[in-house]
Design an enzyme around this catalytic site. Structure first.
Site, short mmCIF file in Angstrom:
data_model
loop_
_atom_site.label_atom_id
_atom_site.label_comp_id
_atom_site.label_asym_id
_atom_site.label_seq_id
_atom_site.Cartn_x
_atom_site.Cartn_y
_atom_site.Cartn_z
N ARG A 4 0.93 -1.14 -0.33
CA ARG A 4 0.14 0.08 -0.50
C ARG A 4 1.15 1.40 0.16
NH1 ARG A 4 -4.47 2.66 4.33
NH2 ARG A 4 -5.41 3.36 3.40
N SER A 17 -7.55 6.81 -0.44
CA SER A 17 -7.90 5.33 -0.16
C SER A 17 -7.96 5.21 1.14
CB SER A 17 -5.92 5.19 0.00
OG SER A 17 -5.83 4.20 -0.29
N SER A 18 -9.22 4.50 0.34
CA SER A 18 -10.58 3.69 1.40
C SER A 18 -9.94 2.70 1.99
CB SER A 18 -11.47 2.94 0.84
OG SER A 18 -11.49 3.76 -0.50
N GLN A 19 -10.46 2.63 3.35
CA GLN A 19 -9.81 2.05 4.77
C GLN A 19 -9.60 1.27 4.22
OE1 GLN A 19 -13.03 2.90 8.37
NE2 GLN A 19 -11.84 1.85 9.31
N PRO A 20 -8.55 0.50 4.84
CA PRO A 20 -8.37 -1.02 4.15
C PRO A 20 -9.54 -2.31 4.96
CG PRO A 20 -6.88 -0.11 4.79
CD PRO A 20 -7.72 0.80 5.39
#
Length: 368
Positions: A41, A90-93
Protein backbone atom coordinates in the site's frame (compact mmCIF):
# COMPACT_ATOMS: atom_id res chain seq x y z
CA UNK A 1 13.10 3.61 9.76
CA UNK A 2 15.14 4.70 6.75
CA UNK A 3 14.53 4.66 3.01
CA UNK A 4 16.84 1.65 2.67
CA UNK A 5 14.93 -0.63 5.03
CA UNK A 6 11.41 0.51 4.16
CA UNK A 7 10.52 -2.56 2.08
CA UNK A 8 11.27 -4.99 4.90
CA UNK A 9 9.51 -2.83 7.45
CA UNK A 10 6.51 -2.45 5.14
CA UNK A 11 6.20 -6.22 4.69
CA UNK A 12 6.10 -6.64 8.46
CA UNK A 13 3.56 -3.83 8.83
CA UNK A 14 1.34 -5.29 6.08
CA UNK A 15 1.33 -8.67 7.78
CA UNK A 16 0.30 -7.02 11.04
CA UNK A 17 -2.52 -5.10 9.33
CA UNK A 18 -3.78 -8.24 7.58
CA UNK A 19 -3.75 -10.06 10.93
CA UNK A 20 -5.81 -7.23 12.45
CA UNK A 21 -8.35 -7.47 9.61
CA UNK A 22 -8.58 -11.23 10.03
CA UNK A 23 -9.11 -10.98 13.77
CA UNK A 24 -11.83 -8.36 13.25
CA UNK A 25 -13.64 -10.69 10.84
CA UNK A 26 -13.17 -8.35 7.86
CA UNK A 27 -10.84 -10.72 6.04
CA UNK A 28 -11.72 -14.43 5.88
CA UNK A 29 -10.61 -15.58 2.40
CA UNK A 30 -6.96 -16.76 2.36
CA UNK A 31 -6.52 -15.47 -1.20
CA UNK A 32 -7.51 -11.94 -0.20
CA UNK A 33 -5.39 -12.16 2.95
CA UNK A 34 -2.39 -12.99 0.76
CA UNK A 35 -3.17 -9.97 -1.42
CA UNK A 36 -3.27 -7.62 1.58
CA UNK A 37 -0.02 -9.11 2.88
CA UNK A 38 1.82 -8.82 -0.42
CA UNK A 39 0.52 -5.73 -2.26
CA UNK A 40 2.50 -2.74 -0.93
CA UNK A 41 0.00 0.00 0.00
CA UNK A 42 2.84 2.43 0.73
CA UNK A 43 3.77 2.48 -2.97
CA UNK A 44 0.24 3.55 -3.90
CA UNK A 45 -0.05 6.22 -1.22
CA UNK A 46 3.30 8.07 -1.31
CA UNK A 47 1.61 10.98 0.46
CA UNK A 48 -1.73 11.96 1.95
CA UNK A 49 -3.34 14.99 3.54
CA UNK A 50 -4.06 15.18 7.25
CA UNK A 51 -7.38 16.51 8.57
CA UNK A 52 -6.00 20.07 8.61
CA UNK A 53 -4.64 19.85 5.05
CA UNK A 54 -1.03 19.13 6.03
CA UNK A 55 0.80 17.01 3.45
CA UNK A 56 2.22 13.86 5.04
CA UNK A 57 4.74 12.18 2.74
CA UNK A 58 7.22 9.36 2.63
CA UNK A 59 9.83 11.57 0.99
CA UNK A 60 9.64 14.20 3.74
CA UNK A 61 11.98 13.43 6.67
CA UNK A 62 9.73 15.49 8.98
CA UNK A 63 6.59 13.44 8.28
CA UNK A 64 7.97 10.09 7.10
CA UNK A 65 7.29 8.22 10.34
CA UNK A 66 3.70 9.49 10.50
CA UNK A 67 3.20 8.58 6.83
CA UNK A 68 4.54 5.04 7.24
CA UNK A 69 2.40 4.35 10.30
CA UNK A 70 -0.75 5.74 8.67
CA UNK A 71 -0.50 3.77 5.42
CA UNK A 72 -0.31 0.57 7.46
CA UNK A 73 -3.25 1.40 9.72
CA UNK A 74 -6.91 0.65 9.13
CA UNK A 75 -7.82 4.19 8.08
CA UNK A 76 -8.90 6.05 4.98
CA UNK A 77 -6.35 8.56 3.67
CA UNK A 78 -7.17 11.68 1.66
CA UNK A 79 -4.94 11.71 -1.41
CA UNK A 80 -6.34 14.64 -3.39
CA UNK A 81 -7.81 17.99 -2.40
CA UNK A 82 -9.59 20.56 -4.55
CA UNK A 83 -10.17 24.04 -3.19
CA UNK A 84 -9.40 22.75 0.30
CA UNK A 85 -11.94 19.93 0.07
CA UNK A 86 -11.12 16.22 -0.04
CA UNK A 87 -11.96 14.83 -3.49
CA UNK A 88 -10.11 11.50 -3.63
CA UNK A 89 -8.87 9.03 -1.06
CA UNK A 90 -7.42 5.61 -0.38
CA UNK A 91 -10.27 3.73 1.28
CA UNK A 92 -10.10 2.20 4.74
CA UNK A 93 -8.55 -1.28 4.37
CA UNK A 94 -11.27 -2.99 6.43
CA UNK A 95 -13.92 -1.58 4.09
CA UNK A 96 -11.86 -2.61 1.07
CA UNK A 97 -11.55 -6.11 2.48
CA UNK A 98 -15.30 -6.33 3.09
CA UNK A 99 -16.01 -5.17 -0.46
CA UNK A 100 -13.56 -7.58 -2.04
CA UNK A 101 -14.96 -10.51 -0.07
CA UNK A 102 -18.52 -9.44 -1.00
CA UNK A 103 -17.38 -9.59 -4.63
CA UNK A 104 -17.32 -13.39 -4.29
CA UNK A 105 -14.61 -13.61 -6.95
CA UNK A 106 -13.21 -16.90 -8.22
CA UNK A 107 -10.31 -17.89 -10.45
CA UNK A 108 -10.92 -17.05 -14.10
CA UNK A 109 -13.43 -14.28 -13.43
CA UNK A 110 -13.11 -10.88 -15.10
CA UNK A 111 -13.62 -7.66 -13.11
CA UNK A 112 -14.20 -4.05 -14.09
CA UNK A 113 -13.35 -1.53 -11.38
CA UNK A 114 -15.00 1.90 -11.46
CA UNK A 115 -12.72 4.39 -9.71
CA UNK A 116 -9.03 3.56 -10.07
CA UNK A 117 -7.99 6.08 -7.43
CA UNK A 118 -4.48 5.37 -6.24
CA UNK A 119 -4.40 1.99 -8.01
CA UNK A 120 -4.17 0.04 -4.75
CA UNK A 121 -7.51 -1.72 -5.14
CA UNK A 122 -6.64 -2.66 -8.72
CA UNK A 123 -3.39 -4.11 -7.39
CA UNK A 124 -5.30 -6.27 -4.92
CA UNK A 125 -7.63 -7.43 -7.70
CA UNK A 126 -4.74 -8.18 -10.06
CA UNK A 127 -2.95 -10.14 -7.33
CA UNK A 128 -6.05 -12.28 -6.82
CA UNK A 129 -7.22 -12.72 -10.42
CA UNK A 130 -4.31 -11.80 -12.70
CA UNK A 131 -3.54 -8.69 -14.74
CA UNK A 132 -5.45 -9.85 -17.81
CA UNK A 133 -8.69 -10.29 -15.81
CA UNK A 134 -8.84 -6.73 -14.41
CA UNK A 135 -9.85 -3.43 -16.03
CA UNK A 136 -9.84 -0.26 -13.95
CA UNK A 137 -11.15 3.15 -15.05
CA UNK A 138 -11.06 6.72 -13.78
CA UNK A 139 -12.05 10.07 -15.22
CA UNK A 140 -8.77 11.98 -15.29
CA UNK A 141 -5.25 11.25 -16.57
CA UNK A 142 -4.03 13.02 -13.44
CA UNK A 143 -5.37 9.98 -11.58
CA UNK A 144 -4.85 7.13 -14.04
CA UNK A 145 -1.31 8.13 -15.00
CA UNK A 146 0.19 7.96 -11.50
CA UNK A 147 -1.95 4.92 -10.64
CA UNK A 148 -0.62 2.99 -13.65
CA UNK A 149 2.95 3.95 -12.75
CA UNK A 150 2.53 2.77 -9.17
CA UNK A 151 0.94 -0.48 -10.32
CA UNK A 152 3.90 -1.13 -12.61
CA UNK A 153 6.39 -0.47 -9.81
CA UNK A 154 4.46 -2.94 -7.65
CA UNK A 155 4.60 -5.52 -10.45
CA UNK A 156 1.03 -5.29 -11.82
CA UNK A 157 -0.31 -4.31 -15.23
CA UNK A 158 -4.11 -4.45 -15.33
CA UNK A 159 -5.73 -2.48 -18.13
CA UNK A 160 -5.90 1.17 -17.03
CA UNK A 161 -8.52 3.29 -18.81
CA UNK A 162 -9.08 7.04 -18.67
CA UNK A 163 -12.77 7.73 -19.17
CA UNK A 164 -16.25 8.02 -17.71
CA UNK A 165 -16.74 5.28 -15.16
CA UNK A 166 -20.51 5.34 -15.67
CA UNK A 167 -19.93 4.32 -19.30
CA UNK A 168 -17.78 1.36 -18.28
CA UNK A 169 -15.45 -0.26 -20.81
CA UNK A 170 -17.43 -2.34 -23.32
CA UNK A 171 -14.33 -3.51 -25.19
CA UNK A 172 -13.69 -6.17 -22.53
CA UNK A 173 -17.35 -6.93 -21.66
CA UNK A 174 -19.05 -8.98 -20.42
CA UNK A 175 -17.66 -8.89 -16.90
CA UNK A 176 -18.33 -11.44 -14.20
CA UNK A 177 -18.09 -8.68 -11.62
CA UNK A 178 -18.16 -4.90 -11.68
CA UNK A 179 -17.04 -3.09 -8.53
CA UNK A 180 -17.37 0.63 -7.91
CA UNK A 181 -14.99 2.13 -5.36
CA UNK A 182 -16.78 5.48 -5.53
CA UNK A 183 -20.30 6.46 -4.52
CA UNK A 184 -23.03 6.17 -7.16
CA UNK A 185 -26.35 7.99 -7.04
CA UNK A 186 -27.93 5.36 -9.28
CA UNK A 187 -27.06 2.30 -11.36
CA UNK A 188 -25.51 3.35 -14.69
CA UNK A 189 -27.38 1.45 -17.44
CA UNK A 190 -24.14 0.89 -19.36
CA UNK A 191 -22.75 -1.11 -16.45
CA UNK A 192 -25.81 -3.35 -16.32
CA UNK A 193 -25.41 -4.00 -20.05
CA UNK A 194 -21.75 -5.00 -19.54
CA UNK A 195 -22.47 -7.64 -16.90
CA UNK A 196 -22.26 -11.30 -17.74
CA UNK A 197 -25.54 -13.19 -17.49
CA UNK A 198 -24.72 -14.43 -13.99
CA UNK A 199 -22.64 -11.42 -12.97
CA UNK A 200 -23.36 -8.61 -10.56
CA UNK A 201 -22.38 -5.04 -9.79
CA UNK A 202 -21.14 -4.29 -6.28
CA UNK A 203 -21.34 -0.58 -5.54
CA UNK A 204 -21.95 2.01 -2.83
CA UNK A 205 -25.30 3.61 -3.59
CA UNK A 206 -26.06 6.20 -0.99
CA UNK A 207 -24.15 5.16 2.10
CA UNK A 208 -24.36 1.34 1.83
CA UNK A 209 -23.20 -1.40 -0.51
CA UNK A 210 -25.60 -3.10 -2.89
CA UNK A 211 -25.27 -6.16 -5.10
CA UNK A 212 -27.16 -5.61 -8.36
CA UNK A 213 -27.80 -8.62 -10.61
CA UNK A 214 -28.67 -8.34 -14.27
CA UNK A 215 -32.17 -9.74 -14.90
CA UNK A 216 -32.56 -8.79 -18.57
CA UNK A 217 -31.04 -6.66 -21.35
CA UNK A 218 -31.81 -3.42 -19.49
CA UNK A 219 -33.21 -4.59 -16.15
CA UNK A 220 -31.59 -5.46 -12.84
CA UNK A 221 -32.43 -6.08 -9.20
CA UNK A 222 -30.48 -6.37 -5.97
CA UNK A 223 -30.31 -6.05 -2.21
CA UNK A 224 -28.25 -3.84 0.06
CA UNK A 225 -25.72 -5.31 2.48
CA UNK A 226 -25.60 -4.60 6.23
CA UNK A 227 -23.49 -1.73 7.54
CA UNK A 228 -22.33 1.52 6.03
CA UNK A 229 -20.01 2.32 3.14
CA UNK A 230 -18.89 5.92 2.81
CA UNK A 231 -17.06 6.80 -0.41
CA UNK A 232 -16.17 9.84 -2.46
CA UNK A 233 -18.72 10.43 -5.26
CA UNK A 234 -18.17 9.29 -8.82
CA UNK A 235 -16.43 12.07 -10.77
CA UNK A 236 -17.64 12.62 -14.33
CA UNK A 237 -16.80 14.91 -17.23
CA UNK A 238 -13.81 16.37 -15.45
CA UNK A 239 -15.80 17.55 -12.43
CA UNK A 240 -13.66 18.03 -9.36
CA UNK A 241 -16.14 16.41 -6.95
CA UNK A 242 -15.70 19.18 -4.38
CA UNK A 243 -18.57 19.70 -1.91
CA UNK A 244 -21.03 22.48 -2.70
CA UNK A 245 -20.33 25.71 -0.83
CA UNK A 246 -22.83 26.53 1.88
CA UNK A 247 -25.61 28.92 0.80
CA UNK A 248 -26.60 31.79 3.07
CA UNK A 249 -28.17 30.52 6.28
CA UNK A 250 -31.96 30.77 6.52
CA UNK A 251 -33.34 33.58 8.64
CA UNK A 252 -36.63 34.21 10.39
CA UNK A 253 -38.56 32.41 13.08
CA UNK A 254 -38.07 28.69 13.31
CA UNK A 255 -40.73 26.01 13.63
CA UNK A 256 -40.69 22.84 15.75
CA UNK A 257 -38.79 20.05 14.01
CA UNK A 258 -40.31 16.59 13.61
CA UNK A 259 -36.79 15.26 13.07
CA UNK A 260 -34.84 15.05 16.35
CA UNK A 261 -31.17 15.96 16.47
CA UNK A 262 -30.26 12.42 17.60
CA UNK A 263 -31.60 11.00 14.32
CA UNK A 264 -29.04 13.01 12.38
CA UNK A 265 -26.32 10.78 13.87
CA UNK A 266 -28.26 7.53 13.26
CA UNK A 267 -26.41 5.74 10.45
CA UNK A 268 -29.42 3.57 9.61
CA UNK A 269 -31.57 6.66 9.11
CA UNK A 270 -28.77 8.42 7.27
CA UNK A 271 -28.78 5.58 4.74
CA UNK A 272 -32.39 6.40 3.86
CA UNK A 273 -31.44 10.09 3.71
CA UNK A 274 -28.65 9.23 1.26
CA UNK A 275 -31.26 7.66 -1.01
CA UNK A 276 -33.98 10.28 -0.62
CA UNK A 277 -31.63 13.28 -0.79
CA UNK A 278 -28.25 12.22 -2.22
CA UNK A 279 -25.21 14.44 -2.09
CA UNK A 280 -26.11 16.56 0.93
CA UNK A 281 -23.45 18.45 2.88
CA UNK A 282 -23.73 18.61 6.68
CA UNK A 283 -22.28 20.67 9.52
CA UNK A 284 -22.93 19.83 13.18
CA UNK A 285 -23.00 21.36 16.64
CA UNK A 286 -22.02 18.95 19.41
CA UNK A 287 -22.03 19.14 23.19
CA UNK A 288 -19.33 18.01 25.63
CA UNK A 289 -20.57 14.42 25.34
CA UNK A 290 -20.16 14.58 21.54
CA UNK A 291 -23.92 14.43 21.05
CA UNK A 292 -25.37 16.41 18.14
CA UNK A 293 -27.39 19.41 19.33
CA UNK A 294 -27.83 21.25 16.04
CA UNK A 295 -27.03 21.03 12.35
CA UNK A 296 -26.91 22.76 9.01
CA UNK A 297 -27.61 20.79 5.83
CA UNK A 298 -27.69 21.94 2.22
CA UNK A 299 -28.08 20.63 -1.30
CA UNK A 300 -26.52 21.53 -4.64
CA UNK A 301 -29.64 23.45 -5.71
CA UNK A 302 -29.18 25.97 -2.89
CA UNK A 303 -31.79 24.54 -0.51
CA UNK A 304 -30.60 24.81 3.10
CA UNK A 305 -31.96 24.11 6.57
CA UNK A 306 -30.66 24.88 10.06
CA UNK A 307 -31.66 22.92 13.17
CA UNK A 308 -31.19 24.84 16.42
CA UNK A 309 -30.41 23.50 19.88
CA UNK A 310 -33.98 24.35 21.01
CA UNK A 311 -35.40 21.87 18.47
CA UNK A 312 -36.61 24.46 15.97
CA UNK A 313 -35.66 24.52 12.32
CA UNK A 314 -35.52 27.15 9.61
CA UNK A 315 -35.18 26.41 5.90
CA UNK A 316 -34.96 28.31 2.67
CA UNK A 317 -34.13 27.81 -0.99
CA UNK A 318 -36.00 26.43 -4.00
CA UNK A 319 -37.53 23.61 -1.92
CA UNK A 320 -38.09 22.64 1.69
CA UNK A 321 -35.16 20.32 2.33
CA UNK A 322 -35.80 19.68 6.04
CA UNK A 323 -39.44 18.87 5.31
CA UNK A 324 -38.29 16.11 2.94
CA UNK A 325 -36.01 14.72 5.68
CA UNK A 326 -38.90 14.78 8.16
CA UNK A 327 -41.05 12.79 5.74
CA UNK A 328 -38.25 10.23 5.41
CA UNK A 329 -37.90 10.02 9.20
CA UNK A 330 -41.62 9.30 9.62
CA UNK A 331 -41.37 6.41 7.16
CA UNK A 332 -38.19 5.17 8.85
CA UNK A 333 -39.71 5.24 12.34
CA UNK A 334 -42.94 3.59 11.18
CA UNK A 335 -40.93 0.72 9.64
CA UNK A 336 -39.07 0.03 12.91
CA UNK A 337 -35.79 1.82 12.16
CA UNK A 338 -34.60 -0.52 9.37
CA UNK A 339 -30.94 -0.96 8.48
CA UNK A 340 -29.67 -1.07 4.87
CA UNK A 341 -30.08 -4.86 4.68
CA UNK A 342 -33.87 -4.44 4.58
CA UNK A 343 -33.74 -2.42 1.37
CA UNK A 344 -33.46 -3.49 -2.25
CA UNK A 345 -33.27 -1.90 -5.67
CA UNK A 346 -35.07 -2.41 -8.97
CA UNK A 347 -33.82 -1.11 -12.32
CA UNK A 348 -36.21 -1.27 -15.29
CA UNK A 349 -37.34 0.69 -18.33
CA UNK A 350 -39.43 3.01 -16.17
CA UNK A 351 -36.57 4.06 -13.89
CA UNK A 352 -34.78 3.05 -10.72
CA UNK A 353 -36.18 2.80 -7.23
CA UNK A 354 -35.03 1.67 -3.81
CA UNK A 355 -37.66 -0.26 -1.86
CA UNK A 356 -38.13 -1.42 1.72
CA UNK A 357 -38.51 -5.16 2.46
CA UNK A 358 -39.99 -6.10 -0.95
CA UNK A 359 -40.46 -4.59 -4.42
CA UNK A 360 -44.09 -3.96 -3.44
CA UNK A 361 -43.12 -2.09 -0.26
CA UNK A 362 -42.53 1.63 0.24
CA UNK A 363 -40.12 2.92 -2.38
CA UNK A 364 -38.10 5.96 -3.40
CA UNK A 365 -37.07 6.89 -6.92
CA UNK A 366 -33.37 7.39 -7.58
CA UNK A 367 -32.29 10.52 -9.42
CA UNK A 368 -31.18 10.08 -13.01
Amino acid sequence: MTITDIDADAATARAALAKTLVEAGDLTDPAWRAAFEEVPRHLFVPFFFDHDGTRIAGDDPQTRERWFAAVHEDRALVTHRTGGAATSSSSQPSLMAAMLEALDAADGMSVLEIGAGTGYSAGLLAHRLGDDRVVTIDVSPDITGPAAERLAVAGFQPLMVTGDGAAGWPDRAPYDRIIATCRLDNVPPALVAQLAETGFLLAPIGSALVRVYRTGPDTAEGRFLPGGAFFMPLRRDGGDGAPVRRPDLPTGTGRPSALPAAAVADNAFRFLVSIVEPGLTWQYDVDDARQITGARVWAADGSIAALQADGTVTETGPRRLWTALEDAFRAYAAAGSPGPERYGITVDRVGQRVWLDSPDGPSWNLSA
